[in-house]
Design an enzyme around this catalytic site. Structure first.
Site, short mmCIF file in Angstrom:
data_model
loop_
_atom_site.label_atom_id
_atom_site.label_comp_id
_atom_site.label_asym_id
_atom_site.label_seq_id
_atom_site.Cartn_x
_atom_site.Cartn_y
_atom_site.Cartn_z
N TYR A 189 40.95 -36.14 -102.27
CA TYR A 189 42.39 -35.93 -102.12
C TYR A 189 43.02 -36.00 -103.51
O TYR A 189 43.46 -37.05 -103.97
CB TYR A 189 43.01 -37.01 -101.24
CG TYR A 189 42.74 -36.90 -99.77
CD1 TYR A 189 42.06 -35.82 -99.22
CD2 TYR A 189 43.16 -37.90 -98.90
CE1 TYR A 189 41.82 -35.74 -97.86
CE2 TYR A 189 42.93 -37.82 -97.53
CZ TYR A 189 42.26 -36.74 -97.02
OH TYR A 189 42.02 -36.68 -95.67
N GLY B 101 49.57 -29.69 -86.65
CA GLY B 101 49.17 -28.67 -85.69
C GLY B 101 48.42 -27.54 -86.37
O GLY B 101 47.56 -27.75 -87.22
N THR C 202 54.19 -28.87 -89.02
CA THR C 202 54.50 -27.57 -88.44
C THR C 202 55.98 -27.47 -88.07
O THR C 202 56.65 -28.48 -87.84
CB THR C 202 53.65 -27.34 -87.17
OG1 THR C 202 53.87 -26.01 -86.70
CG2 THR C 202 54.01 -28.33 -86.07
#
Length: 301
Positions: A69, A221, A229
């Site tokens: 990350y 999502g 989203t």
């Protein structure tokens, strides 16, 4: 009661092995910038540090991260180390190994079993720890995870890792892992608008075995790594209006309602969104609301 006054203990607790955590945790991926990984605008460093410290103030004691990350200027592990070290005694940091990215951010060949020690040691170095609380083996398409998981089990025996976990798996992979060593957590993609028969079965099996099921991209999502989203089913929007909350909070609440062993790890680099996410742990959905959300999920199949 305002969102800012609700803490993560409202979500309840679960144990990752012998480590109790609040069911509402924090995913660190979004701390690094507008793009989940290398491209896009890097995050504001001080803002990201503020988010981490505020998360702990709000009772979050389960943080999910990984050495891969990072964006062009930010590393999630380095931010966690800077913001939170020396770490609170009750803070559980879960990480992942298996995927690999080079210094330019490009994805490389996933780790071989004999390379996993290097992945674990890199997380230890970046986090400033002498052991990792929970390490997920992220499956990268391989048919069997036995050899990789066995290598992690050896690192557990050596004291570098306290608890083992797996990610992006099917039921057969969970069975493989359990033949080798205890599993405390399974991370799979899972969301209210993403029907997934395999995920449903893994969730059920985790409940039977007392294993945490930890969905990722539950808020994002279909948008996935791009972030939260903006496409919500009518049922999600309707429930959100009824409670006076955001659709993202409904998505998190639905996630937690899937079982007492289900944990949520929504991520954000925005302090206001952080408070909303934590407050979602106190949102209780009625049986009718849950039925409507489940029906909307089934219709999306």
């Amino acid at each position: 009661m305002t969102a800012e006054s609700i803490t993560a203990d409202a979500s309840g607790t679960w144990k990752l092995g012998d480590l109790p955590v609040h069911r509402l945790g924090f995913g660190a991926m979004r701390l690094t910038g507008s793009a989940a990984f290398h491209h896009g605008t890097p995050s504001d460093r001080e803002r990201s540090l503020t988010v981490l410290r505020r998360a702990v103030e709000l009772g979050v004691n389960h943080i999910d991260t990984a050495a891969f990350y990072f964006s062009s200027l930010r590393s999630a592990n380095e931010l966690i180390n800077t913001a939170l070290s020396p770490y609170p005694d009750d803070l559980v940091i879960a990480t992942k190994v298996g995927p690999y990215r080079d210094h330019d951010g490009e994805w490389g060949t996933p780790a071989r079993p004999d390379q996993l020690r290097g992945h674990v040691e890199e997380n230890l170095r970046q986090l400033g720890r002498d052991h990792l609380d929970v390490v997920h083996l992220r499956r990268m398409g391989q048919e069997s995870i036995a050899e990789h998981f066995g290598a992690l089990a050896e690192l557990r025996e050596a004291g570098l890792v306290r608890h083992l976990a797996i990610s992006d798996v099917e039921p057969r992979h969970l069975a493989e892992a359990l033949e080798i060593a205890p599993v405390v957590s399974v991370q799979n993609r899972y969301a209210v608008d993403r029907p997934d028969a395999v995920g449903d079965e893994v969730l059920r099996l985790c409940g039977e075995h007392g294993i945490a099921f930890v969905p990722f991209y539950a808020v994002a999502g279909a948008a996935g790594e791009r972030g939260a989203t903006s496409a919500h089913a009518d049922a999600v929007l309707s429930v959100a209006r009824a409670h006076g909350v955001s659709p993202a909070q409904v998505r998190i609440a639905w996630t937690l309602h899937q079982g007492p062993h289900v944990l949520a790890i929504p991520g954000t680099g925005d302090p206001d969104h952080l408070a909303e996410n934590v407050a979602a742990g106190a949102l209780r959905l009625s049986e009718d609301e849950r039925v409507r959300l489940d029906a909307a999920r089934n219709r999306a199949a």
